[in-house]
Design a protein around this motif. Structure first.
Motif, mmCIF file in Angstrom:
data_model
loop_
_atom_site.group_PDB
_atom_site.id
_atom_site.type_symbol
_atom_site.label_atom_id
_atom_site.label_comp_id
_atom_site.label_asym_id
_atom_site.label_seq_id
_atom_site.Cartn_x
_atom_site.Cartn_y
_atom_site.Cartn_z
ATOM 1 N N MET A 270 0.737 3.779 -3.132
ATOM 2 C CA MET A 270 0.189 5.102 -2.818
ATOM 3 C C MET A 270 1.156 6.217 -3.196
ATOM 4 O O MET A 270 0.770 7.233 -3.768
ATOM 5 N N PHE B 37 -5.174 2.268 -7.407
ATOM 6 C CA PHE B 37 -4.931 3.455 -6.584
ATOM 7 C C PHE B 37 -4.687 4.701 -7.429
ATOM 8 O O PHE B 37 -5.084 5.806 -7.049
ATOM 9 N N TYR C 158 0.825 -1.207 0.000
ATOM 10 C CA TYR C 158 0.000 0.000 0.000
ATOM 11 C C TYR C 158 0.863 1.262 0.000
ATOM 12 O O TYR C 158 0.538 2.243 -0.681
ATOM 13 N N ASN D 96 -7.268 7.678 -6.635
ATOM 14 C CA ASN D 96 -6.818 8.990 -6.139
ATOM 15 C C ASN D 96 -7.141 10.110 -7.117
ATOM 16 O O ASN D 96 -7.505 11.220 -6.706
#
Length: 456
Positions: A257, A313, A253, A317
């Protein structure tokens, strides 16, 4: 002449409320990457009930979000924020003390019932001047994205060190800290600013709910959070089967990220500055389809799973930044706050559906089916998004009016005739003008000059 520099009180309000909002969001998201793995040790746990525990938070939020926002107009912002955080603490304590999945489900439902987001935004509106409100709201928005990233990394680390019960105790502690900050740091508001750009207004919901452009965006945020929750019901177990222990998931993660944050900014600038928002939006939905297909076909291949997580992701985002901007652009003048309230409710309905449906599918069939259904839902979303038109590249302004300007019957016509103004409504009872402008053509100072000239 307006002073665009924030006063100490405005900075204190922005940082204080931003911290309170972030602490609560941290508690919400830290559970997401760990409940499907550590939660299976709870008495009576199954994939379907784990999914319900994840999703019921969103259901409670969806039910209480709008009523709590309207209630804060009556009982006050800070009392409602403190009350909501106390309910959140109670839910966290119940979940921490429970050894049964049903106790965790009850705790999660109580956590979601403390819906304070609308009251936080309303208090921020009370404590900041018009010219600085957009900066303050943007800070809250950025803190949401950063908090999500921190929670995805911190959740597995804390749970590995202290167990699932320890995680819920930490969440209760964070919410308690939020109460202390609300009491000691956040300034009190002496007057409530009825601001249709940041707060929900009774009587405005029908116009927002019947707007086809806003409906498509609300469908979009619902789909995005169905996909987020269902994916994270299935993903932790798949990472374990690929050979990565649950306590190491934070590394995946963290890396994905960081790459996603670095990649998103140029795309946001391209969408906003070059005015190619529809192109980026549609491409983003297509990327989610690819991510879900990659996850579906990954099997026990760790690097294929990591690639799927990375693509997801990146798209998530980016979409979290684009969707609120699109709501702001598409909402009629004077209806932005209500539109954002309906948008937030749609988001939490997505959380409820995604967690519950993802857990049910995972238990009934398998994780691959969850990813495949995610790809099918994203395909439907893609078809809807392709029917969207390019949004108007406008900003919302609220300008306070003196008595003479509020009574002037010609003010609305004067504003609409000004270059760069696409919409303008005057609300004499609130002493406000709500104006939609193209910031490349005009600005707040020009609009205030027109109003002051009219009032003179």
């Amino acid at each position: 002449m307006n002073d665009y520099k924030m006063t100490p009180l405005e900075r204190r309000a922005t940082w204080g409320l931003g911290t309170v909002f972030s602490l609560r969001m941290l508690g919400m998201f830290m559970v997401l990457p760990v409940l499907t793995t550590w939660g299976m040790a709870l008495q009576g746990a199954s994939e379907a009930l784990i999914g319900l525990a994840i999703g019921i938070y969103g259901l409670a939020q969806a039910i209480f979000q709008i009523p709590f926002g309207l209630l804060s107009d009556r009982i006050g912002r800070k009392p409602l924020i403190i009350g909501g955080l106390l309910i959140f603490v109670l839910g966290s304590v119940i979940a921490a003390l429970s050894h049964s999945i049903w106790g965790v489900i009850l705790g999660r439902a109580l956590q979601g019932s403390g819906a304070i987001a609308a009251a936080v935004m309303a208090l921020l509106s009370d404590l900041t001047r018009e010219q600085n409100r957009t900066k303050a709201m943007a800070f809250i928005g950025i803190s949401f994205g950063v908090t999500f990233a921190i929670a995805m990394v911190l959740g597995p680390i804390v749970t590995h060190a202290a167990g699932l019960h320890g995680l819920f105790w930490m969440i209760a502690l964070l919410a308690t800290l939020g109460i202390v900050i609300t009491l000691l740091v956040v300034p009190s508001s002496e007057n409530h600013v009825l601001n249709r750009d940041s707060g929900m207004v009774r009587g405005c919901f029908s116009k927002v709910m019947s707007n086809p452009k806003l409906l498509k965006l609300n469908f979009g945020i619902m789909c995005l959070h169905i996909l987020l929750m269902s994916t994270f019901v299935a993903l932790p177990g798949e990472l374990e089967r690929a050979g990565l222990p649950a306590e190491q998931h934070w590394k995946v993660y963290l890396c994905t990220m960081l790459i996603a944050f670095a990649s998103v900014l140029p795309l946001i600038i391209y969408a906003e500055v070059k005015r190619r928002m529809k192109r980026v939006f549609v491409g983003c939905v297509a990327l989610i389809i690819i991510a879900e297909i990659v996850l579906w076909g990954a099997g026990t291949g760790f690097w294929t799973l990591a690639l799927g997580v990375q693509l997801f992701f990146l798209a998530f985002n980016l979409m979290e930044a684009l969707l609120p901007s699109l709501i702001s652009k598409e909402s009629p003048a004077g209806y932005k706050g209500t539109a954002m309230g309906v948008y937030s409710t749609s988001q939490f309905i997505g959380v409820a559906i995604g967690g519950s449906l993802g857990g049910w599918l995972d238990g009934l069939l398998d994780s691959q089916t969850v990813f495949l259904c995610g790809a099918l839902l994203a395909t439907l979303w893609l078809l809807v998004s392709m029917t969207m038109s390019e949004p108007p590249y406008v900003s919302s302004l609220r300008v306070e009016l003196n008595e003479a300007a509020a009574r002037d019957p010609d003010l609305q016509r004067r504003l609409l005739a000004a270059p760069g103004v696409s919409e303008a409504i005057i609300v004499p009872g609130e002493g406000s003008a709500y104006v939609k402008i193209d910031s490349k053509v005009t600005n707040r100072f020009d609009i205030e000059q027109i109003i002051n000239g009219t009032a003179a």
